[in-house]
Design a protein around this motif. Sequence first.
Motif, PDB file in Angstrom:
ATOM      1  N   SER A 111       0.844  -1.187   0.000  1.00 20.84           N
ATOM      2  CA  SER A 111       0.000   0.000   0.000  1.00 20.84           C
ATOM      3  C   SER A 111       0.884   1.243   0.000  1.00 20.84           C
ATOM      4  N   GLY A 112       0.275   2.382  -0.228  1.00 22.94           N
ATOM      5  CA  GLY A 112       1.028   3.630  -0.183  1.00 22.94           C
ATOM      6  C   GLY A 112       1.653   3.857   1.178  1.00 22.94           C
ATOM      7  N   ALA A 113       0.915   3.529   2.229  1.00 19.40           N
ATOM      8  CA  ALA A 113       1.443   3.693   3.586  1.00 19.40           C
ATOM      9  C   ALA A 113       2.643   2.780   3.816  1.00 19.40           C
ATOM     10  N   GLU A 114       2.604   1.588   3.256  1.00 21.70           N
ATOM     11  CA  GLU A 114       3.727   0.658   3.424  1.00 21.70           C
ATOM     12  C   GLU A 114       4.952   1.140   2.648  1.00 21.70           C
ATOM     13  N   VAL A 115       4.740   1.754   1.499  1.00 19.07           N
ATOM     14  CA  VAL A 115       5.864   2.329   0.759  1.00 19.07           C
ATOM     15  C   VAL A 115       6.516   3.440   1.578  1.00 19.07           C
ATOM     16  N   ALA A 116       5.684   4.279   2.218  1.00 14.58           N
ATOM     17  CA  ALA A 116       6.215   5.340   3.080  1.00 14.58           C
ATOM     18  C   ALA A 116       7.006   4.739   4.238  1.00 14.58           C
ATOM     19  N   LEU A 117       6.504   3.632   4.802  1.00 15.90           N
ATOM     20  CA  LEU A 117       7.208   2.956   5.888  1.00 15.90           C
ATOM     21  C   LEU A 117       8.553   2.410   5.404  1.00 15.90           C
ATOM     22  N   ILE A 118       8.580   1.859   4.208  1.00  9.11           N
ATOM     23  CA  ILE A 118       9.828   1.330   3.648  1.00  9.11           C
ATOM     24  C   ILE A 118      10.856   2.444   3.484  1.00  9.11           C
ATOM     25  N   ALA A 119      10.404   3.593   3.002  1.00 12.55           N
ATOM     26  CA  ALA A 119      11.321   4.734   2.863  1.00 12.55           C
ATOM     27  C   ALA A 119      11.832   5.184   4.224  1.00 12.55           C
ATOM     28  N   LEU A 120      10.936   5.208   5.214  1.00 14.63           N
ATOM     29  CA  LEU A 120      11.342   5.579   6.575  1.00 14.63           C
ATOM     30  C   LEU A 120      12.351   4.578   7.129  1.00 14.63           C
ATOM     31  N   LEU A 121      12.092   3.298   6.901  1.00 14.30           N
ATOM     32  CA  LEU A 121      13.044   2.271   7.341  1.00 14.30           C
ATOM     33  C   LEU A 121      14.393   2.469   6.659  1.00 14.30           C
ATOM     34  N   GLY A 122      14.368   2.896   5.406  1.00 12.93           N
ATOM     35  CA  GLY A 122      15.619   3.164   4.697  1.00 12.93           C
ATOM     36  C   GLY A 122      16.434   4.235   5.372  1.00 12.93           C
ATOM     37  N   VAL A 123      15.755   5.254   5.891  1.00  7.77           N
ATOM     38  CA  VAL A 123      16.447   6.321   6.630  1.00  7.77           C
ATOM     39  C   VAL A 123      16.984   5.782   7.953  1.00  7.77           C
ATOM     40  N   VAL A 124      16.107   5.091   8.689  1.00  8.05           N
ATOM     41  CA  VAL A 124      16.471   4.590  10.021  1.00  8.05           C
ATOM     42  C   VAL A 124      17.631   3.598   9.937  1.00  8.05           C
ATOM     43  N   LEU A 125      17.630   2.761   8.919  1.00 12.66           N
ATOM     44  CA  LEU A 125      18.675   1.741   8.794  1.00 12.66           C
ATOM     45  C   LEU A 125      20.046   2.327   8.491  1.00 12.66           C
ATOM     46  N   HIS A 126      20.096   3.568   8.081  1.00 10.10           N
ATOM     47  CA  HIS A 126      21.399   4.213   7.890  1.00 10.10           C
ATOM     48  C   HIS A 126      22.030   4.633   9.220  1.00 10.10           C
ATOM     49  N   VAL A 127      21.224   4.708  10.254  1.00 13.99           N
ATOM     50  CA  VAL A 127      21.731   5.190  11.542  1.00 13.99           C
ATOM     51  C   VAL A 127      22.785   4.255  12.136  1.00 13.99           C
ATOM     52  N   PRO A 128      22.540   2.931  12.226  1.00 13.74           N
ATOM     53  CA  PRO A 128      23.589   2.060  12.789  1.00 13.74           C
ATOM     54  C   PRO A 128      24.868   2.066  11.957  1.00 13.74           C
ATOM     55  N   ALA A 129      24.724   2.042  10.619  1.00 10.91           N
ATOM     56  CA  ALA A 129      25.912   2.023   9.763  1.00 10.91           C
ATOM     57  C   ALA A 129      26.710   3.314   9.914  1.00 10.91           C
ATOM     58  N   GLY A 130      26.021   4.453   9.870  1.00 10.56           N
ATOM     59  CA  GLY A 130      26.711   5.723  10.049  1.00 10.56           C
ATOM     60  C   GLY A 130      27.212   5.907  11.463  1.00 10.56           C
ATOM     61  N   GLY A 131      26.413   5.426  12.424  1.00  3.94           N
ATOM     62  CA  GLY A 131      26.782   5.570  13.830  1.00  3.94           C
ATOM     63  C   GLY A 131      28.071   4.871  14.181  1.00  3.94           C
ATOM     64  N   LEU A 132      28.356   3.767  13.492  1.00  7.12           N
ATOM     65  CA  LEU A 132      29.602   3.034  13.729  1.00  7.12           C
ATOM     66  C   LEU A 132      30.811   3.946  13.586  1.00  7.12           C
ATOM     67  N   PHE A 133      30.753   4.848  12.607  1.00  8.98           N
ATOM     68  CA  PHE A 133      31.875   5.743  12.341  1.00  8.98           C
ATOM     69  C   PHE A 133      31.750   7.066  13.094  1.00  8.98           C
ATOM     70  N   VAL A 134      30.536   7.552  13.231  1.00  9.72           N
ATOM     71  CA  VAL A 134      30.318   8.826  13.931  1.00  9.72           C
ATOM     72  C   VAL A 134      30.725   8.715  15.397  1.00  9.72           C
ATOM     73  N   ILE A 135      30.377   7.616  16.040  1.00  8.16           N
ATOM     74  CA  ILE A 135      30.715   7.434  17.457  1.00  8.16           C
ATOM     75  C   ILE A 135      32.224   7.413  17.646  1.00  8.16           C
ATOM     76  N   SER A 136      32.928   6.694  16.761  1.00  4.27           N
ATOM     77  CA  SER A 136      34.389   6.662  16.836  1.00  4.27           C
ATOM     78  C   SER A 136      34.964   8.059  16.669  1.00  4.27           C
ATOM     79  N   PHE A 137      34.410   8.806  15.723  1.00  5.01           N
ATOM     80  CA  PHE A 137      34.877  10.159  15.452  1.00  5.01           C
ATOM     81  C   PHE A 137      34.670  11.062  16.665  1.00  5.01           C
ATOM     82  N   LEU A 138      33.489  11.003  17.270  1.00  9.06           N
ATOM     83  CA  LEU A 138      33.175  11.883  18.411  1.00  9.06           C
ATOM     84  C   LEU A 138      33.980  11.503  19.642  1.00  9.06           C
ATOM     85  N   ARG A 139      34.214  10.216  19.835  1.00  4.91           N
ATOM     86  CA  ARG A 139      35.011   9.778  20.999  1.00  4.91           C
ATOM     87  C   ARG A 139      36.432  10.317  20.921  1.00  4.91           C
TER      88      ARG A 139
END
Length: 200
Positions: free
Chosen positions: A166-194
């Motif tokens: 459904s359209g709502a599920e497509v929106a959820l998939i896009a949102l998940l795409g954003v959220v799923l970048h957080v752990p991958a990016g966080g791996l490097f951002v946390i090291s950088f900030l520390r």
Amino acid sequence: MRLTIVSCISANWQKALPVLAAVGAVVWIALFRDDPLSERALFAALLVIYFFHQIEEHLWPGGFRQFADAHIFHSGNDNWPVDMGGTALVNIGYVWLPIGLAALFPETLRWLGLAWIGLTLINGIIHVAAGMALRIYNPGLVTGLVLFIPFTVFVLVHEVARGALSGAEVALIALLGVVLHVPAGGLFVISFLRRRRTKA
């Protein structure tokens, strides 16, 4: 021994990409030429497309790790915070593994595959946005533009057209795409900030 194997994989995993891409494309054609639009076929195609994307990022012309360290983090170090080990972990463990599992078990892990469709769409958009913002080429830009975005949009449109999303599920998939970048990016951002905090 374990450290030696891990270090070897971290330094050399990208060298296997041309073979993986070629073999993956041939196997995909052999397995799915009669049913190319099944979800199993689409998830398998996503993995093959990622091999080509990773070739551009990490082999030819390559340099994504160095680009991120220089232009995103401005760290002055070609191997920090985006380092060889972290890059291998993200590309193998966070890309190959979940997409491969979704292709093997498309019914049970359907939403895993769809979530990584969303991640891939957002990744392509990020590459394009970074190119526009920085006004320079970033490794992965071409395949992000000509493979990631068209393929993922096609998959989502196809799934909606056949009534599987459904359209709502497509929106959820896009949102998940954003959220799923957080752990991958966080791996490097946390090291950088520390390290910055330690230096301060």
